[in-house]
Design a protein around this motif. Structure first.
Motif, PDB file in Angstrom:
ATOM      1  N   TRP A   8       0.862  -1.185   0.000  1.00 58.11           N
ATOM      2  CA  TRP A   8       0.000   0.000   0.000  1.00 58.11           C
ATOM      3  C   TRP A   8       0.890   1.225   0.000  1.00 58.11           C
ATOM      4  CZ3 TRP A   8      -1.577   3.875   3.648  1.00 58.11           C
ATOM      5  CH2 TRP A   8      -2.675   4.630   3.211  1.00 58.11           C
ATOM      6  N   GLN A   9       0.681   2.083  -0.962  1.00 59.63           N
ATOM      7  CA  GLN A   9       1.449   3.319  -1.131  1.00 59.63           C
ATOM      8  C   GLN A   9       2.956   3.056  -1.101  1.00 59.63           C
ATOM      9  OE1 GLN A   9      -0.090   6.328   1.570  1.00 59.63           O
ATOM     10  NE2 GLN A   9      -1.732   6.776   0.134  1.00 59.63           N
ATOM     11  N   GLY A  10       3.377   2.015  -1.796  1.00 64.66           N
ATOM     12  CA  GLY A  10       4.792   1.699  -1.930  1.00 64.66           C
ATOM     13  C   GLY A  10       5.425   1.000  -0.743  1.00 64.66           C
ATOM     14  N   GLU A  11       4.640   0.664   0.251  1.00 68.05           N
ATOM     15  CA  GLU A  11       5.162   0.012   1.457  1.00 68.05           C
ATOM     16  C   GLU A  11       4.573  -1.389   1.572  1.00 68.05           C
ATOM     17  OE1 GLU A  11       5.727   1.172   6.180  1.00 68.05           O
ATOM     18  OE2 GLU A  11       4.407   2.372   4.931  1.00 68.05           O
ATOM     19  N   LEU A  12       5.411  -2.365   1.887  1.00 65.65           N
ATOM     20  CA  LEU A  12       4.965  -3.740   2.109  1.00 65.65           C
ATOM     21  C   LEU A  12       4.642  -3.888   3.591  1.00 65.65           C
ATOM     22  CD1 LEU A  12       4.548  -6.221   0.359  1.00 65.65           C
ATOM     23  CD2 LEU A  12       6.832  -6.977   1.020  1.00 65.65           C
ATOM     24  N   LEU A  13       3.374  -4.152   3.892  1.00 68.59           N
ATOM     25  CA  LEU A  13       2.901  -4.151   5.278  1.00 68.59           C
ATOM     26  C   LEU A  13       2.333  -5.510   5.677  1.00 68.59           C
ATOM     27  CD1 LEU A  13       1.091  -0.753   4.895  1.00 68.59           C
ATOM     28  CD2 LEU A  13       3.061  -1.152   6.383  1.00 68.59           C
ATOM     29  N   PRO A  14       2.559  -5.935   6.928  1.00 75.69           N
ATOM     30  CA  PRO A  14       1.998  -7.198   7.403  1.00 75.69           C
ATOM     31  C   PRO A  14       0.483  -7.098   7.553  1.00 75.69           C
ATOM     32  CG  PRO A  14       3.087  -6.043   9.198  1.00 75.69           C
ATOM     33  CD  PRO A  14       3.340  -5.247   7.956  1.00 75.69           C
ATOM     34  N   CYS A  15      -0.199  -8.189   7.252  1.00 78.19           N
ATOM     35  CA  CYS A  15      -1.659  -8.254   7.368  1.00 78.19           C
ATOM     36  C   CYS A  15      -2.030  -9.179   8.521  1.00 78.19           C
ATOM     37  CB  CYS A  15      -2.274  -8.775   6.081  1.00 78.19           C
ATOM     38  SG  CYS A  15      -2.032  -7.696   4.664  1.00 78.19           S
ATOM     39  N   VAL A  16      -2.968  -8.739   9.343  1.00 78.72           N
ATOM     40  CA  VAL A  16      -3.413  -9.536  10.493  1.00 78.72           C
ATOM     41  C   VAL A  16      -4.925  -9.750  10.414  1.00 78.72           C
ATOM     42  CG1 VAL A  16      -1.491  -8.814  11.959  1.00 78.72           C
ATOM     43  CG2 VAL A  16      -3.603  -7.489  11.988  1.00 78.72           C
ATOM     44  N   HIS A  17      -5.367 -10.897  10.895  1.00 72.33           N
ATOM     45  CA  HIS A  17      -6.765 -11.298  10.782  1.00 72.33           C
ATOM     46  C   HIS A  17      -7.618 -10.737  11.919  1.00 72.33           C
ATOM     47  CE1 HIS A  17      -5.704 -14.186   7.673  1.00 72.33           C
ATOM     48  NE2 HIS A  17      -4.720 -14.590   8.447  1.00 72.33           N
ATOM     49  N   GLN A  18      -8.707 -10.079  11.540  1.00 69.56           N
ATOM     50  CA  GLN A  18      -9.645  -9.530  12.513  1.00 69.56           C
ATOM     51  C   GLN A  18     -10.161 -10.621  13.469  1.00 69.56           C
ATOM     52  OE1 GLN A  18     -13.278  -7.865  10.809  1.00 69.56           O
ATOM     53  NE2 GLN A  18     -12.957  -6.067  12.094  1.00 69.56           N
ATOM     54  N   HIS A  19     -10.196 -11.846  13.008  1.00 68.34           N
ATOM     55  CA  HIS A  19     -10.651 -12.979  13.823  1.00 68.34           C
ATOM     56  C   HIS A  19      -9.961 -13.009  15.194  1.00 68.34           C
ATOM     57  CE1 HIS A  19     -11.791 -17.097  14.850  1.00 68.34           C
ATOM     58  NE2 HIS A  19     -10.528 -17.288  15.172  1.00 68.34           N
ATOM     59  N   TRP A  20      -8.669 -12.671  15.228  1.00 62.46           N
ATOM     60  CA  TRP A  20      -7.897 -12.765  16.472  1.00 62.46           C
ATOM     61  C   TRP A  20      -8.110 -11.571  17.403  1.00 62.46           C
ATOM     62  CZ3 TRP A  20      -7.162 -17.515  16.942  1.00 62.46           C
ATOM     63  CH2 TRP A  20      -6.767 -18.315  15.877  1.00 62.46           C
ATOM     64  N   THR A  21      -9.095 -10.710  17.080  1.00 65.57           N
ATOM     65  CA  THR A  21      -9.446  -9.597  17.968  1.00 65.57           C
ATOM     66  C   THR A  21     -10.817  -9.812  18.603  1.00 65.57           C
ATOM     67  OG1 THR A  21     -10.555  -8.272  16.256  1.00 65.57           O
ATOM     68  CG2 THR A  21      -8.165  -7.976  16.515  1.00 65.57           C
ATOM     69  N   GLN A  22     -11.544 -10.818  18.157  1.00 67.89           N
ATOM     70  CA  GLN A  22     -12.921 -11.010  18.625  1.00 67.89           C
ATOM     71  C   GLN A  22     -12.974 -11.192  20.133  1.00 67.89           C
ATOM     72  OE1 GLN A  22     -14.422 -14.228  16.201  1.00 67.89           O
ATOM     73  NE2 GLN A  22     -14.604 -12.908  14.414  1.00 67.89           N
ATOM     74  N   GLY A  23     -13.757 -10.302  20.757  1.00 70.75           N
ATOM     75  CA  GLY A  23     -13.941 -10.361  22.198  1.00 70.75           C
ATOM     76  C   GLY A  23     -12.790  -9.773  22.994  1.00 70.75           C
ATOM     77  N   ARG A  24     -11.779  -9.195  22.316  1.00 63.99           N
ATOM     78  CA  ARG A  24     -10.637  -8.643  23.057  1.00 63.99           C
ATOM     79  C   ARG A  24     -10.127  -7.320  22.491  1.00 63.99           C
ATOM     80  NH1 ARG A  24      -8.868 -13.456  20.462  1.00 63.99           N
ATOM     81  NH2 ARG A  24      -8.845 -14.874  22.163  1.00 63.99           N
ATOM     82  N   TRP A  25     -10.865  -6.711  21.545  1.00 66.52           N
ATOM     83  CA  TRP A  25     -10.432  -5.450  20.934  1.00 66.52           C
ATOM     84  C   TRP A  25     -10.111  -4.418  21.998  1.00 66.52           C
ATOM     85  CZ3 TRP A  25      -8.956  -4.101  16.235  1.00 66.52           C
ATOM     86  CH2 TRP A  25      -8.793  -2.741  15.988  1.00 66.52           C
ATOM     87  N   PRO A  26      -9.034  -3.665  21.928  1.00 61.14           N
ATOM     88  CA  PRO A  26      -8.072  -3.514  20.843  1.00 61.14           C
ATOM     89  C   PRO A  26      -6.863  -4.444  20.965  1.00 61.14           C
ATOM     90  CG  PRO A  26      -7.650  -1.808  22.440  1.00 61.14           C
ATOM     91  CD  PRO A  26      -8.818  -2.631  22.959  1.00 61.14           C
ATOM     92  N   HIS A  27      -7.011  -5.527  21.689  1.00 61.09           N
ATOM     93  CA  HIS A  27      -5.925  -6.494  21.880  1.00 61.09           C
ATOM     94  C   HIS A  27      -5.982  -7.545  20.774  1.00 61.09           C
ATOM     95  CE1 HIS A  27      -2.860  -8.465  24.269  1.00 61.09           C
ATOM     96  NE2 HIS A  27      -3.490  -9.614  24.077  1.00 61.09           N
ATOM     97  N   TYR A  28      -4.818  -7.859  20.211  1.00 65.09           N
ATOM     98  CA  TYR A  28      -4.693  -8.886  19.183  1.00 65.09           C
ATOM     99  C   TYR A  28      -3.981 -10.072  19.802  1.00 65.09           C
ATOM    100  CZ  TYR A  28      -3.612 -10.996  14.640  1.00 65.09           C
ATOM    101  OH  TYR A  28      -3.522 -11.841  13.566  1.00 65.09           O
ATOM    102  N   LEU A  29      -4.515 -11.291  19.600  1.00 66.25           N
ATOM    103  CA  LEU A  29      -3.916 -12.483  20.170  1.00 66.25           C
ATOM    104  C   LEU A  29      -4.061 -13.636  19.181  1.00 66.25           C
ATOM    105  CD1 LEU A  29      -4.123 -13.655  23.785  1.00 66.25           C
ATOM    106  CD2 LEU A  29      -4.379 -15.285  21.934  1.00 66.25           C
ATOM    107  N   ASP A  30      -2.957 -13.994  18.532  1.00 64.87           N
ATOM    108  CA  ASP A  30      -2.929 -15.121  17.582  1.00 64.87           C
ATOM    109  C   ASP A  30      -2.101 -16.226  18.224  1.00 64.87           C
ATOM    110  OD1 ASP A  30      -2.398 -16.966  15.574  1.00 64.87           O
ATOM    111  OD2 ASP A  30      -1.995 -15.457  14.041  1.00 64.87           O
ATOM    112  N   PRO A  31      -2.733 -17.338  18.588  1.00 66.00           N
ATOM    113  CA  PRO A  31      -2.023 -18.420  19.290  1.00 66.00           C
ATOM    114  C   PRO A  31      -1.334 -19.424  18.371  1.00 66.00           C
ATOM    115  CG  PRO A  31      -4.332 -18.955  19.151  1.00 66.00           C
ATOM    116  CD  PRO A  31      -4.165 -17.604  18.497  1.00 66.00           C
TER     117      PRO A  31
END
Length: 106
Positions: A15-38
């Motif tokens: 995006w706009q010349g930058e390669l950025l990591p993508c994270v799944h919204q699934h791992w925020t369910q019930g804990r937003w704004p915390h992200y937790l991918d096990p």
């Protein structure tokens, strides 16, 4: 509106010349704004992905289709670019906080 461009199998999108990591919204369910991918494991994709989140302090939040029979996630849409903080990847778990929305894609 210009949206990120990803490639099948890549954990990043450009995006706009930058390669950025993508994270799944699934791992925020019930804990937003915390992200937790096990699911951090020994796959060769993880080191570069974790380094990009730690060093860039940014991630693109995505919606995803449910994982297939092999456990592979496929992106459905790009939601927003976020600044993240408190990035940790210990004991097989990636955790961080979404702290500031930088751009909305939808």
């Amino acid at each position: 509106m210009i949206k990120p461009k990803g490639r099948q199998g890549s954990w990043f999108a450009e995006w706009q010349g930058e390669l950025l990591p993508c994270v799944h919204q699934h791992w925020t369910q019930g804990r937003w704004p915390h992200y937790l991918d096990p699911n951090v494991d020994d796959r060769p994709d993880w080191p570069a992905f974790l380094d990009a989140i730690r060093s860039g302090q940014k991630a693109i939040l995505t919606t995803s289709h449910p994982p297939d029979e092999k456990g592979t996630w496929r992106r459905k849409s790009y939601v927003a670019l976020w600044r993240v903080a408190s990035v940790s990847a210990e004991d097989g778990t990636l955790e961080f906080e979404f702290v500031e929305q930088l751009h909305r894609f939808s």
